[in-house]
Enzyme design. Structure first.
Site, PDB file in Angstrom:
ATOM      1  N   ASP A 186      51.570  48.805  55.036  1.00 21.85           N
ATOM      2  CA  ASP A 186      51.310  48.170  53.407  1.00 21.85           C
ATOM      3  C   ASP A 186      52.633  48.499  52.692  1.00 21.85           C
ATOM      4  OD1 ASP A 186      49.910  47.277  51.335  1.00 21.85           O
ATOM      5  OD2 ASP A 186      48.999  49.155  50.570  1.00 21.85           O
ATOM      6  N   GLU A 234      50.104  37.945  48.775  1.00 24.77           N
ATOM      7  CA  GLU A 234      48.878  37.459  47.717  1.00 24.77           C
ATOM      8  C   GLU A 234      49.462  36.540  46.707  1.00 24.77           C
ATOM      9  OE1 GLU A 234      45.958  40.718  45.156  1.00 24.77           O
ATOM     10  OE2 GLU A 234      47.333  41.289  46.958  1.00 24.77           O
ATOM     11  N   LYS A 266      46.319  36.218  50.606  1.00 27.50           N
ATOM     12  CA  LYS A 266      45.708  37.335  50.108  1.00 27.50           C
ATOM     13  C   LYS A 266      44.857  36.931  48.660  1.00 27.50           C
ATOM     14  CE  LYS A 266      46.597  41.763  49.919  1.00 27.50           C
ATOM     15  NZ  LYS A 266      47.242  43.236  49.922  1.00 27.50           N
ATOM     16  N   THR A 312      40.937  40.708  49.332  1.00 24.53           N
ATOM     17  CA  THR A 312      41.348  42.311  48.974  1.00 24.53           C
ATOM     18  C   THR A 312      40.678  42.683  47.774  1.00 24.53           C
ATOM     19  OG1 THR A 312      43.503  43.332  48.443  1.00 24.53           O
ATOM     20  CG2 THR A 312      43.135  41.540  47.544  1.00 24.53           C
ATOM     21  N   PHE A 356      38.851  48.741  49.791  1.00 28.44           N
ATOM     22  CA  PHE A 356      39.688  49.777  49.189  1.00 28.44           C
ATOM     23  C   PHE A 356      39.463  51.130  49.397  1.00 28.44           C
ATOM     24  CE2 PHE A 356      43.399  47.552  46.750  1.00 28.44           C
ATOM     25  CZ  PHE A 356      43.577  46.681  47.715  1.00 28.44           C
TER      26      PHE A 356
END
Length: 318
Positions: free
Chosen positions: A16, A95, A131, A155, A177
């Site tokens: 990430d 994203e 994303k 996400t 998350f």
């Protein structure tokens, strides 16, 4: 064998980060980025070439100042993705603008634009995941994009309702998350000692894992947003885990043994899937979870803010 090496035997490890040097160091299968990570990397002098290429692209396309900023911003995200793909064998997650999170049609348009930018730069777009925030609108966009052959990573996923709706829509991959769920609960029990067995973020992912495997959904589960190594090890066996550089380094330095915690082969399967959630059912169930409502809104706000900061930076360059 260090813990990172052992983890790779149980789970596909994803980095990430928007830092290409970091990604090269840990040799992950895939990589994920977001507006916060892109902004951080964009401000670094070592990636000036990506910014310069994006500015040149925007000027070539032309249009109003606003259009140039949008085009430059999109090309920055794609530029980092292109460079990252040179150093990994798998997927890059890119994203889109979080300000579009409640507009299905605009999400689709922006996603197609991002994919076209990758394709026009010679990238195999089957390696690109778009994303999107796991709102109802984005989940519907992901369903339609899947029909067009565009794969998505949903996400900012915090509630079981989000996970169910994503599975109903055949979303390619979700990112629960873990750390942010943990953060929210810590506000109310900050004095308690840590126990990975009762960690609410861990429990949320385990619940999704059992549900998906029980009903044989193909959606990939990728644990994300970790705060500590114990959270990662407790999810060994999850389809994928995306990890920040600092935690990857901790895993690399530690040799304490651990076992596989999630195993789909031990879950009894059922062929008849539950009836898909309707929009009213989704909204009601999601809003029953105060943590999920708060953290989803917070995440969209933060990513939107970082997107705006990136655009301000590009405006100065333009």
């Amino acid at each position: 064998m260090n813990q990172l090496e052992r983890l790779k035997k149980y789970t596909t490890v994803v980095v990430d980060s928007g830092d290409i040097e970091c990604i090269t160091k840990y040799k992950p299968q895939d990589a994920t980025t977001n507006p916060t990570l892109i902004l951080k990397s964009a401000l670094s002098k070592k990636y000036e070439f990506i910014i310069n290429n994006a500015i040149q692209y925007a000027k070539k396309i032309g249009g109003s100042t606003s259009q140039k900023i949008q085009n430059a911003s999109d090309m920055v995200s794609v530029g980092f993705g292109i460079e990252i793909l040179k150093h990994i064998p798998g997927y890059i997650s890119t994203e889109i603008d979080a300000r579009l999170s409640f507009n299905t049609e605009e999400c689709i348009k922006k996603s197609i634009k991002i994919i076209d930018l990758y394709r026009n730069n010679g990238v195999d777009v089957s390696r690109v995941l778009i994303k999107l925030a796991a709102t109802w609108e984005c989940i519907q966009a992901a369903y339609q994009l899947n029909e067009l052959g565009i794969l998505c990573n949903l996400t900012l996923l915090f509630s079981f309702a989000q996970a169910r709706a994503c599975a109903d829509s055949n979303v390619f991959l979700i990112s629960p998350f873990v750390g942010r769920i943990y953060d929210w609960h810590q506000k109310f029990c900050s004095n308690s000692s840590y126990d990975s067995i009762t960690d609410p973020g861990i429990l949320a992912v385990k619940k999704i894992f059992v549900y998906y495997k029980k009903y044989m959904y193909q959606t990939i589960i990728m644990g994300a947003s970790f705060r500590r190594v114990e959270q990662i090890l407790e999810l060994a066996g999850c389809d994928r885990i995306t990890i920040s550089p600092d935690l990857l380094e901790q895993l690399k330095k530690q040799t304490f043994s651990f076992t596989k915690k999630l195993d789909s082969t031990k879950i009894n399967t059922l062929s008849n899937k539950p009836i898909p959630l309707s929009e009213p059912e989704f909204r009601f169930l999601h809003n029953q979870d105060a943590m999920a409502v708060e953290k989803l809104s917070e995440g969209i706000r933060q990513f939107s803010y970082d997107q705006i900061e990136l655009e301000k930076f590009l405006l100065n360059s333009l």
